[in-house]
Design an enzyme around this catalytic site. Structure first.
Site: not given
Length: 392
Positions: A174, A270, A338
């Site tokens: 991330s 995502d 994600h």
């Protein structure tokens, strides 16, 4: 979007823990190490406390190999959101504690066959600009010192033996994935030429894509991050010399020029980008995206078409990245999730996500150790039945 990006990441972090269940909590609980020597260098968290990391030493064949993972957790783009962040573990080491190592950081061969016996490090994230800021805000008293934190912790790790590494991998998920992109060549520069050095960015391919209202919401948010935290001076000059610094905070504008071999691991749909960039609350209000943004099963055909356009943009960027250098690798699956290197079930489980019968951990390992070329881009939704889709 004030707090939405930060809150979104906190929600997703909690969801990872819940979804991972018992499998995400192993006996690999690792103590926090604070870098007190970083304070005189001004390498401090938002609130001025020292930065930290967790480390498990390698052994056997992995004793001289290092995996350094950069923690993720969103960004802050104004004083208010950064002040809030400074009262959490994402902005102050006062709130940090020991952590669990699993998935790509696991010390179990059955969970992490290629890296389990390496020296494994998790660098805590407490600056709010993907370890790239440089500045101080007199009004709030906040320190934007992400770049200094990066340098101070790398210096400490080099002193702990990383300087003699035979193989090294920089990873991140991330916002940490974006940091891995930004610092990849810097990481390579730490080592002698004979050291094998590569980088992995998981869920870090944030795109400058229009949201459902036709605006570039993430670009506007990133502009606040870059401006407030003095990020521009630490972005690649080869990018900032030809475009606005904010655009150079987007990986799509810099990944092709990274000299160090890199692997992009990303979900084509995502969920963070869907929920907080493509269809943020500020853009949808009570409109048709209210439920679709949280659960793909509730999307109508036109919404799926919009998401397919986003996927197409991501795969175009990924293809260009792969073609830019033969040493690069790709795993872009058509899942609604994600971050896939941070949970055992998605990293290396019996039913972990796969493309062409190859899972994520195997793909990363095959690429890192040059066992095979890895360029895996999934077919569009709904073809992939191996996904661990995230819905809230």
């Amino acid at each position: 979007m004030k707090f939405l990006l930060l809150i979104g990441f906190l929600v997703l972090i909690l969801t990872w823990w819940v979804d991972g269940g018992v499998g995400a909590i192993t006996d690999s609980m690792v103590e926090l190490t604070l870098v007190q020597s970083a304070i005189p260098k001004g390498a401090v968290c938002l609130d001025g406390t020292p930065p930290g990391y967790h480390i498990q030493r390698g052994y056997g064949s992995g004793a001289n190999n290092w995996l350094v993972d950069l923690e993720g957790g969103g960004w802050c783009n104004n004083r208010r959101s950064c002040l809030f962040r400074s009262t959490t573990a994402l902005g102050s080491s006062k709130y940090m504690d020991k952590t669990y190592f699993s998935a790509i950081l696991s010390n179990k061969a059955e969970e992490n066959p290629d890296f389990y016996n390496w020296n494994r490090v998790r660098v805590r994230y407490c600056d709010g600009a993907s370890f790239a800021g440089e500045g101080y805000d007199n009004e709030s008293g906040l320190y934007f010192r992400g770049q200094r934190i990066w340098s101070a912790i790398m210096e400490e790790l080099m002193g702990l033996g990383m300087s003699s590494a035979q193989q090294a991998l920089l990873s991140g998920c991330s916002a940490g994935g974006l940091a891995s992109v930004l610092h990849c060549d810097n990481f390579r520069a730490l080592f002698p030429s004979q050291t094998i050095v590569k980088c992995l960015a998981d869920a870090g391919l944030f795109l400058d894509y229009v949201d459902v209202s036709g605006l570039h919401g993430l670009r506007s948010f990133y502009d606040g991050v870059v401006t407030l935290q003095g990020v521009a001076q630490n972005l690649p000059e080869r990018c900032t010399s030809r475009m606005n610094a904010t655009l150079c905070f987007f990986p799509e504008n810099i990944v092709n020029e990274i000299e160090t071999p890199m692997f992009l691991l990303n979900a084509a749909y995502d969920t963070w980008q869907i929920q907080y960039s493509l269809a943020p609350v500020s853009a949808i209000q009570d409109g048709p995206w209210k439920f679709c943004r949280l659960n793909y099963a509730k999307c109508d055909s036109s919404q799926i078409e919009f998401l397919q356009g986003f996927r197409k943009n991501m795969t175009t960027v990924a293809e260009s990245f792969y073609q830019s250098k033969a040493t690069n690798g790709l795993f872009i699956n058509s899942c609604f999730t994600h971050g896939q290197s941070v949970l055992p079930d998605t990293w290396y489980g019996n039913n972990s996500p796969s493309i062409a019968n190859k899972g994520i951990a195997q793909s990363v390992g095959d690429w890192y150790f040059n066992r095979s070329e890895v360029k895996l881009i999934d077919c569009p939704y709904p073809c992939d039945t191996t996904c661990h889709n995230l819905v809230t």
